[in-house]
Design a protein around this motif. Structure first.
Motif, PDB file in Angstrom:
ATOM      1  N   GLY A   1      -0.229   9.690  -3.940  1.00 43.08           N
ATOM      2  CA  GLY A   1       0.711   9.959  -5.014  1.00 43.08           C
ATOM      3  C   GLY A   1       1.861   8.973  -5.101  1.00 43.08           C
ATOM      4  O   GLY A   1       2.737   9.124  -5.959  1.00 43.08           O
ATOM      5  N   GLY A   2       1.872   7.982  -4.233  1.00 46.71           N
ATOM      6  CA  GLY A   2       2.967   7.007  -4.250  1.00 46.71           C
ATOM      7  C   GLY A   2       4.293   7.562  -3.798  1.00 46.71           C
ATOM      8  O   GLY A   2       5.352   6.995  -4.111  1.00 46.71           O
ATOM      9  N   ALA A   3       4.260   8.639  -3.018  1.00 46.40           N
ATOM     10  CA  ALA A   3       5.505   9.290  -2.618  1.00 46.40           C
ATOM     11  C   ALA A   3       6.423   8.366  -1.832  1.00 46.40           C
ATOM     12  O   ALA A   3       7.654   8.479  -1.919  1.00 46.40           O
ATOM     13  CB  ALA A   3       5.188  10.539  -1.787  1.00 46.40           C
ATOM     14  N   ASP A   4       5.849   7.427  -1.058  1.00 48.90           N
ATOM     15  CA  ASP A   4       6.678   6.519  -0.264  1.00 48.90           C
ATOM     16  C   ASP A   4       7.163   5.319  -1.072  1.00 48.90           C
ATOM     17  O   ASP A   4       7.872   4.457  -0.553  1.00 48.90           O
ATOM     18  CB  ASP A   4       5.919   6.035   0.981  1.00 48.90           C
ATOM     19  N   GLY A   5       6.819   5.274  -2.357  1.00 42.55           N
ATOM     20  CA  GLY A   5       7.292   4.200  -3.226  1.00 42.55           C
ATOM     21  C   GLY A   5       8.486   4.571  -4.061  1.00 42.55           C
ATOM     22  O   GLY A   5       9.069   3.714  -4.741  1.00 42.55           O
ATOM     23  N   GLY A   6       8.870   5.836  -4.032  1.00 40.93           N
ATOM     24  CA  GLY A   6      10.077   6.270  -4.712  1.00 40.93           C
ATOM     25  C   GLY A   6      10.138   5.886  -6.180  1.00 40.93           C
ATOM     26  O   GLY A   6       9.133   5.903  -6.903  1.00 40.93           O
ATOM     27  N   LEU A   7      11.330   5.507  -6.625  1.00 39.13           N
ATOM     28  CA  LEU A   7      11.543   5.159  -8.025  1.00 39.13           C
ATOM     29  C   LEU A   7      10.840   3.863  -8.419  1.00 39.13           C
ATOM     30  O   LEU A   7      10.473   3.682  -9.584  1.00 39.13           O
ATOM     31  CB  LEU A   7      13.041   5.049  -8.321  1.00 39.13           C
ATOM     32  N   PHE A   8      10.657   2.962  -7.464  1.00 39.27           N
ATOM     33  CA  PHE A   8       9.952   1.717  -7.745  1.00 39.27           C
ATOM     34  C   PHE A   8       8.524   2.019  -8.201  1.00 39.27           C
ATOM     35  O   PHE A   8       8.027   1.432  -9.168  1.00 39.27           O
ATOM     36  CB  PHE A   8       9.949   0.842  -6.485  1.00 39.27           C
ATOM     37  N   PHE A   9       7.876   2.933  -7.530  1.00 41.84           N
ATOM     38  CA  PHE A   9       6.512   3.321  -7.890  1.00 41.84           C
ATOM     39  C   PHE A   9       6.492   3.939  -9.289  1.00 41.84           C
ATOM     40  O   PHE A   9       5.561   3.705 -10.067  1.00 41.84           O
ATOM     41  CB  PHE A   9       5.967   4.303  -6.854  1.00 41.84           C
ATOM     42  N   ARG A  10       7.514   4.717  -9.609  1.00 39.23           N
ATOM     43  CA  ARG A  10       7.580   5.325 -10.945  1.00 39.23           C
ATOM     44  C   ARG A  10       7.829   4.279 -12.026  1.00 39.23           C
ATOM     45  O   ARG A  10       7.326   4.361 -13.140  1.00 39.23           O
ATOM     46  CB  ARG A  10       8.690   6.370 -10.998  1.00 39.23           C
ATOM     47  N   LYS A  11       8.636   3.271 -11.695  1.00 39.95           N
ATOM     48  CA  LYS A  11       9.041   2.268 -12.679  1.00 39.95           C
ATOM     49  C   LYS A  11       7.898   1.325 -13.036  1.00 39.95           C
ATOM     50  O   LYS A  11       7.718   0.953 -14.204  1.00 39.95           O
ATOM     51  CB  LYS A  11      10.221   1.469 -12.116  1.00 39.95           C
ATOM     52  N   VAL A  12       7.123   0.895 -12.042  1.00 42.21           N
ATOM     53  CA  VAL A  12       6.093  -0.127 -12.251  1.00 42.21           C
ATOM     54  C   VAL A  12       4.724   0.550 -12.245  1.00 42.21           C
ATOM     55  O   VAL A  12       4.136   0.789 -11.180  1.00 42.21           O
ATOM     56  CB  VAL A  12       6.181  -1.216 -11.165  1.00 42.21           C
ATOM     57  N   ALA A  13       4.196   0.832 -13.418  1.00 44.81           N
ATOM     58  CA  ALA A  13       2.970   1.617 -13.544  1.00 44.81           C
ATOM     59  C   ALA A  13       1.769   1.033 -12.799  1.00 44.81           C
ATOM     60  O   ALA A  13       0.997   1.785 -12.188  1.00 44.81           O
ATOM     61  CB  ALA A  13       2.629   1.813 -15.022  1.00 44.81           C
TER      62      ALA A  13
ATOM     63  N   VAL B   1       2.755  -4.113   6.094  1.00 46.45           N
ATOM     64  CA  VAL B   1       2.500  -3.283   4.914  1.00 46.45           C
ATOM     65  C   VAL B   1       3.838  -2.807   4.374  1.00 46.45           C
ATOM     66  O   VAL B   1       4.656  -2.237   5.106  1.00 46.45           O
ATOM     67  CB  VAL B   1       1.597  -2.086   5.248  1.00 46.45           C
ATOM     68  N   LYS B   2       4.075  -3.076   3.095  1.00 48.21           N
ATOM     69  CA  LYS B   2       5.366  -2.738   2.502  1.00 48.21           C
ATOM     70  C   LYS B   2       5.172  -1.911   1.238  1.00 48.21           C
ATOM     71  O   LYS B   2       4.068  -1.875   0.669  1.00 48.21           O
ATOM     72  CB  LYS B   2       6.176  -4.001   2.206  1.00 48.21           C
ATOM     73  N   GLN B   3       6.260  -1.281   0.797  1.00 51.93           N
ATOM     74  CA  GLN B   3       6.220  -0.467  -0.412  1.00 51.93           C
ATOM     75  C   GLN B   3       7.167  -0.970  -1.500  1.00 51.93           C
ATOM     76  O   GLN B   3       7.091  -0.521  -2.634  1.00 51.93           O
ATOM     77  CB  GLN B   3       6.570   0.999  -0.091  1.00 51.93           C
ATOM     78  N   TYR B   4       8.057  -1.879  -1.129  1.00 56.68           N
ATOM     79  CA  TYR B   4       9.053  -2.357  -2.087  1.00 56.68           C
ATOM     80  C   TYR B   4       8.967  -3.874  -2.220  1.00 56.68           C
ATOM     81  O   TYR B   4       8.150  -4.523  -1.554  1.00 56.68           O
ATOM     82  CB  TYR B   4      10.450  -1.910  -1.660  1.00 56.68           C
ATOM     83  N   ALA B   5       9.803  -4.435  -3.067  1.00 59.80           N
ATOM     84  CA  ALA B   5       9.688  -5.852  -3.388  1.00 59.80           C
ATOM     85  C   ALA B   5       9.916  -6.750  -2.176  1.00 59.80           C
ATOM     86  O   ALA B   5       9.112  -7.642  -1.891  1.00 59.80           O
ATOM     87  CB  ALA B   5      10.662  -6.209  -4.509  1.00 59.80           C
ATOM     88  N   SER B   6      10.998  -6.530  -1.464  1.00 62.54           N
ATOM     89  CA  SER B   6      11.307  -7.395  -0.330  1.00 62.54           C
ATOM     90  C   SER B   6      10.412  -7.095   0.866  1.00 62.54           C
ATOM     91  O   SER B   6      10.181  -5.933   1.215  1.00 62.54           O
ATOM     92  CB  SER B   6      12.767  -7.219   0.092  1.00 62.54           C
ATOM     93  N   ALA B   7       9.950  -8.161   1.516  1.00 60.98           N
ATOM     94  CA  ALA B   7       9.158  -7.986   2.734  1.00 60.98           C
ATOM     95  C   ALA B   7      10.005  -7.466   3.889  1.00 60.98           C
ATOM     96  O   ALA B   7       9.455  -7.005   4.899  1.00 60.98           O
ATOM     97  CB  ALA B   7       8.524  -9.321   3.126  1.00 60.98           C
ATOM     98  N   PHE B   8      11.325  -7.524   3.751  1.00 60.44           N
ATOM     99  CA  PHE B   8      12.221  -7.056   4.802  1.00 60.44           C
ATOM    100  C   PHE B   8      12.600  -5.578   4.645  1.00 60.44           C
ATOM    101  O   PHE B   8      12.925  -4.920   5.629  1.00 60.44           O
ATOM    102  CB  PHE B   8      13.512  -7.893   4.811  1.00 60.44           C
ATOM    103  N   PHE B   9      12.545  -5.078   3.410  1.00 62.84           N
ATOM    104  CA  PHE B   9      13.054  -3.730   3.162  1.00 62.84           C
ATOM    105  C   PHE B   9      12.106  -2.670   3.722  1.00 62.84           C
ATOM    106  O   PHE B   9      10.939  -2.589   3.350  1.00 62.84           O
ATOM    107  CB  PHE B   9      13.258  -3.488   1.665  1.00 62.84           C
ATOM    108  N   GLY B  10      12.633  -1.853   4.629  1.00 63.48           N
ATOM    109  CA  GLY B  10      11.842  -0.765   5.190  1.00 63.48           C
ATOM    110  C   GLY B  10      10.774  -1.205   6.163  1.00 63.48           C
ATOM    111  O   GLY B  10       9.870  -0.419   6.482  1.00 63.48           O
ATOM    112  N   THR B  11      10.842  -2.462   6.655  1.00 62.55           N
ATOM    113  CA  THR B  11       9.844  -2.959   7.604  1.00 62.55           C
ATOM    114  C   THR B  11      10.557  -3.497   8.851  1.00 62.55           C
ATOM    115  O   THR B  11      11.781  -3.605   8.884  1.00 62.55           O
ATOM    116  CB  THR B  11       8.990  -4.093   6.998  1.00 62.55           C
ATOM    117  N   THR B  12       9.765  -3.885   9.838  1.00 60.82           N
ATOM    118  CA  THR B  12      10.314  -4.455  11.075  1.00 60.82           C
ATOM    119  C   THR B  12      10.302  -5.980  11.048  1.00 60.82           C
ATOM    120  O   THR B  12      10.450  -6.620  12.091  1.00 60.82           O
ATOM    121  CB  THR B  12       9.506  -3.970  12.295  1.00 60.82           C
TER     122      THR B  12
ATOM    123  N   ALA C   1       0.861  -1.187   0.000  1.00 62.29           N
ATOM    124  CA  ALA C   1       0.000   0.000   0.000  1.00 62.29           C
ATOM    125  C   ALA C   1       0.891   1.229   0.000  1.00 62.29           C
ATOM    126  O   ALA C   1       1.908   1.267   0.692  1.00 62.29           O
ATOM    127  CB  ALA C   1      -0.924   0.021   1.209  1.00 62.29           C
ATOM    128  N   PHE C   2       0.499   2.208  -0.789  1.00 66.58           N
ATOM    129  CA  PHE C   2       1.267   3.450  -0.908  1.00 66.58           C
ATOM    130  C   PHE C   2       0.441   4.631  -0.406  1.00 66.58           C
ATOM    131  O   PHE C   2      -0.791   4.625  -0.469  1.00 66.58           O
ATOM    132  CB  PHE C   2       1.663   3.701  -2.364  1.00 66.58           C
TER     133      PHE C   2
END
Length: 205
Positions: free
Chosen positions: A72-84, A112-123, A68-69
């Motif tokens: 505007g997808g601001a917390d998804g960074g470039l990944f959000f821009r790359k994957v329409a 709840v994550k914003q990137y591919a890995s379930a570990f990235f940016g999460t606890t 979930a973002f």
């Protein structure tokens, strides 16, 4: 002298004593015909449901993830821009809902994550570690994206990744099979569903 492939890659990692089941992004977006992220099949969802039942019967910890973002997808960074198609996962719309077959039970964590890995940016890593988990059983989508990224991060965090072959899926069989091949060779273990279910049953205290 170049050594045979089997001497270089593919050593086995043991299924540990304290597994957890991680269900990655089993959201409506991937299983709704006509949606941009639709993977074309429900087979991996059905397999994941069976593995989930086995984990619950064995009182193995279960963690779900969904994407979930913010606006505007601001917390998804470039990944959000790359994957329409990720634009459909802004906020808490219906495509971000976890499928009923694998709906979280009371007490099961949803990350709840914003990137591919379930570990990235999460606890997730610290959550698993404090429970003494040594092995992460992976089911979900997609094999070439979030499953591979999560398997790589799992081994980097010191957890043995066990990918359930029938319980992961992708939009195309070619990246699906190629990534299962690579995961088995370098990043974890790829197990058949019946073997995982049997192993989970042995985890009952």
């Amino acid at each position: 002298m170049i050594r045979p492939h089997e001497e270089v890659y593919g050593r086995s990692l043991p299924f540990g004593e304290r597994p957890a089941l991680l269900l990655v992004d089993l959201m409506r977006a991937y299983f709704e015909p006509g949606e941009e992220l639709f993977i074309g099949s429900r087979e991996c969802l059905e397999s994941a449901s069976r593995v989930l039942a086995a984990a619950r019967a064995a009182a193995v910890p279960v963690v779900h993830t969904r994407v979930a973002f913010g606006a505007g997808g601001a917390d998804g960074g470039l990944f959000f821009r790359k994957v329409a198609p990720l634009r459909h996962l802004v906020g808490d719309g219906p495509l971000g809902e976890l499928m009923p077959e694998v709906a979280p039970a009371d007490g099961e964590l949803v990350v709840v994550k914003q990137y591919a890995s379930a570990f990235f940016g999460t606890t997730l890593a610290s959550t698993l570690r404090v429970q003494g988990v040594d092995t992460v059983v992976l089911a979900g989508v997609s094999t070439s994206g979030c499953i591979r990224a999560t398997a790589v991060d799992a081994i980097q965090h010191g957890f043995v990744p066990i990918v359930v072959r029938q319980a992961v899926g992708d939009r195309d069989p070619r990246p699906h099979e190629a990534n299962l091949f690579d995961i088995q060779a370098k990043y974890g273990e790829v197990w058949e569903e019946p073997d995982v279910v049997s192993q989970l049953a042995r985890s009952i205290a």
